[in-house]
Design a protein around this motif. Sequence first.
Motif, mmCIF file in Angstrom:
data_model
loop_
_atom_site.group_PDB
_atom_site.id
_atom_site.type_symbol
_atom_site.label_atom_id
_atom_site.label_comp_id
_atom_site.label_asym_id
_atom_site.label_seq_id
_atom_site.Cartn_x
_atom_site.Cartn_y
_atom_site.Cartn_z
ATOM 1 N N ASN A 241 35.781 46.849 44.232
ATOM 2 C CA ASN A 241 35.919 45.424 44.524
ATOM 3 C C ASN A 241 37.357 44.975 44.328
ATOM 4 O OD1 ASN A 241 35.845 42.500 42.918
ATOM 5 N ND2 ASN A 241 34.627 42.553 44.780
ATOM 6 N N ALA A 242 37.814 44.121 45.236
ATOM 7 C CA ALA A 242 39.124 43.501 45.109
ATOM 8 C C ALA A 242 38.932 41.987 45.123
ATOM 9 C CB ALA A 242 40.033 43.931 46.259
ATOM 10 N N ARG A 243 39.346 41.342 44.049
ATOM 11 C CA ARG A 243 39.178 39.887 43.938
ATOM 12 C C ARG A 243 40.522 39.265 43.590
ATOM 13 N NH1 ARG A 243 38.359 37.055 39.435
ATOM 14 N NH2 ARG A 243 37.727 38.919 38.286
ATOM 15 N N HIS A 244 40.973 38.304 44.435
ATOM 16 C CA HIS A 244 42.268 37.676 44.218
ATOM 17 C C HIS A 244 42.270 36.921 42.882
ATOM 18 C CE1 HIS A 244 45.899 35.355 45.014
ATOM 19 N NE2 HIS A 244 46.140 36.178 46.020
ATOM 20 N N ASN A 245 43.351 37.032 42.156
ATOM 21 C CA ASN A 245 43.381 36.441 40.809
ATOM 22 C C ASN A 245 43.581 34.934 40.810
ATOM 23 O OD1 ASN A 245 46.105 36.239 41.401
ATOM 24 N ND2 ASN A 245 46.717 37.913 40.068
ATOM 25 N N ARG A 246 43.948 34.348 41.964
ATOM 26 C CA ARG A 246 44.095 32.888 42.046
ATOM 27 C C ARG A 246 43.073 32.267 42.993
ATOM 28 N NH1 ARG A 246 49.752 30.839 43.587
ATOM 29 N NH2 ARG A 246 48.704 28.889 43.094
ATOM 30 N N PHE A 247 42.626 33.025 43.958
ATOM 31 C CA PHE A 247 41.689 32.518 44.961
ATOM 32 C C PHE A 247 40.468 33.429 44.989
ATOM 33 C CE2 PHE A 247 44.851 29.605 46.186
ATOM 34 C CZ PHE A 247 46.059 30.275 46.298
ATOM 35 N N PRO A 248 39.511 33.203 44.097
ATOM 36 C CA PRO A 248 38.374 34.122 43.959
ATOM 37 C C PRO A 248 37.486 34.237 45.184
ATOM 38 C CG PRO A 248 38.248 32.305 42.334
ATOM 39 C CD PRO A 248 39.511 32.133 43.101
ATOM 40 N N THR A 249 37.614 33.303 46.136
ATOM 41 C CA THR A 249 36.841 33.462 47.368
ATOM 42 C C THR A 249 37.381 34.619 48.208
ATOM 43 O OG1 THR A 249 38.194 31.794 48.450
ATOM 44 C CG2 THR A 249 36.114 31.053 47.483
ATOM 45 N N LEU A 250 38.599 35.036 47.937
ATOM 46 C CA LEU A 250 39.150 36.242 48.568
ATOM 47 C C LEU A 250 38.631 37.431 47.770
ATOM 48 C CD1 LEU A 250 42.826 35.109 49.256
ATOM 49 C CD2 LEU A 250 40.828 34.972 50.771
ATOM 50 N N ASN A 251 37.441 37.875 48.157
ATOM 51 C CA ASN A 251 36.680 38.843 47.374
ATOM 52 C C ASN A 251 36.144 39.889 48.340
ATOM 53 O OD1 ASN A 251 35.429 39.843 45.028
ATOM 54 N ND2 ASN A 251 33.523 38.821 45.540
ATOM 55 N N TYR A 252 36.543 41.151 48.156
ATOM 56 C CA TYR A 252 36.239 42.186 49.141
ATOM 57 C C TYR A 252 35.580 43.382 48.483
ATOM 58 C CZ TYR A 252 39.609 39.324 51.630
ATOM 59 O OH TYR A 252 40.271 38.266 52.193
ATOM 60 N N TRP A 253 34.653 43.991 49.239
ATOM 61 C CA TRP A 253 33.891 45.142 48.745
ATOM 62 C C TRP A 253 34.082 46.345 49.666
ATOM 63 C CZ3 TRP A 253 31.354 44.931 44.164
ATOM 64 C CH2 TRP A 253 31.091 43.670 43.623
ATOM 65 N N GLY A 254 34.063 47.518 49.055
ATOM 66 C CA GLY A 254 34.016 48.737 49.830
ATOM 67 C C GLY A 254 32.592 49.053 50.248
ATOM 68 N N GLN A 255 32.433 50.157 50.947
ATOM 69 C CA GLN A 255 31.124 50.532 51.472
ATOM 70 C C GLN A 255 30.276 51.272 50.448
ATOM 71 O OE1 GLN A 255 33.864 52.233 51.954
ATOM 72 N NE2 GLN A 255 33.291 54.368 51.598
ATOM 73 N N GLY A 256 30.871 51.674 49.358
ATOM 74 C CA GLY A 256 30.144 52.355 48.299
ATOM 75 C C GLY A 256 30.220 53.866 48.406
ATOM 76 N N THR A 257 30.117 54.514 47.268
ATOM 77 C CA THR A 257 30.084 55.968 47.216
ATOM 78 C C THR A 257 29.005 56.397 46.222
ATOM 79 O OG1 THR A 257 31.428 57.977 46.935
ATOM 80 C CG2 THR A 257 31.913 56.147 45.449
ATOM 81 N N GLN A 258 28.199 57.350 46.634
ATOM 82 C CA GLN A 258 27.059 57.774 45.809
ATOM 83 C C GLN A 258 27.530 58.733 44.727
ATOM 84 O OE1 GLN A 258 23.577 56.974 46.073
ATOM 85 N NE2 GLN A 258 23.513 58.063 44.099
ATOM 86 N N VAL A 259 27.089 58.453 43.518
ATOM 87 C CA VAL A 259 27.278 59.369 42.392
ATOM 88 C C VAL A 259 25.895 59.774 41.902
ATOM 89 C CG1 VAL A 259 28.083 59.607 40.021
ATOM 90 C CG2 VAL A 259 29.498 58.416 41.714
ATOM 91 N N THR A 260 25.650 61.069 41.886
ATOM 92 C CA THR A 260 24.365 61.592 41.432
ATOM 93 C C THR A 260 24.621 62.564 40.302
ATOM 94 O OG1 THR A 260 23.401 61.373 43.642
ATOM 95 C CG2 THR A 260 22.264 62.818 42.076
ATOM 96 N N VAL A 261 23.991 62.294 39.170
ATOM 97 C CA VAL A 261 24.129 63.159 37.998
ATOM 98 C C VAL A 261 22.787 63.846 37.779
ATOM 99 C CG1 VAL A 261 24.777 63.323 35.584
ATOM 100 C CG2 VAL A 261 25.769 61.516 37.028
ATOM 101 N N SER A 262 22.776 65.134 38.025
ATOM 102 C CA SER A 262 21.517 65.871 37.963
ATOM 103 C C SER A 262 21.797 67.352 37.778
ATOM 104 C CB SER A 262 20.713 65.651 39.251
ATOM 105 O OG SER A 262 19.548 66.456 39.260
ATOM 106 N N SER A 263 20.883 68.018 37.083
ATOM 107 C CA SER A 263 20.989 69.467 36.933
ATOM 108 C C SER A 263 20.212 70.178 38.028
ATOM 109 C CB SER A 263 20.493 69.879 35.553
ATOM 110 O OG SER A 263 19.174 69.422 35.355
#
Length: 118
Positions: A96-118
């Motif tokens: 996430n990227a959120r502007h420190n003065r204008f919080p409506t400028l808020n952007y998300w990436g598409q995500g990355t899966q993390v799986t912890v398993s044996s």
Amino acid sequence: QVQVVESGGGLVQPGGSLRLSCAASTSTFSSYVMGWYRQAPGKQRELVAAITSDGTTNYGDFVQGRFTISRDNAKKMVYLQMNSLKPEDTFVYYCNARHNRFPTLNYWGQGTQVTVSS
């Protein structure tokens, strides 16, 4: 519009480590608070870690010293080093990227899966 792109997810065994990376396409990267969040299906996103441009950090309570967030303002990158991973850390992780003065400028990436398993 700022594009945020994550990389570095995957499958890891319990106790292992992963490093997530996030690139932000903005010429004013230092004006953004950068964060990592995670989300399970049907649940709300929760804060993993956040970092301001001067390096002040904030972590979710569950981190308990296992994860470290860092940023490189020159490269416009933020990283999440995750150690001592547990199966309960299995989530999609979002940058996430959120502007420190204008919080409506808020952007998300598409995500990355993390799986912890044996």
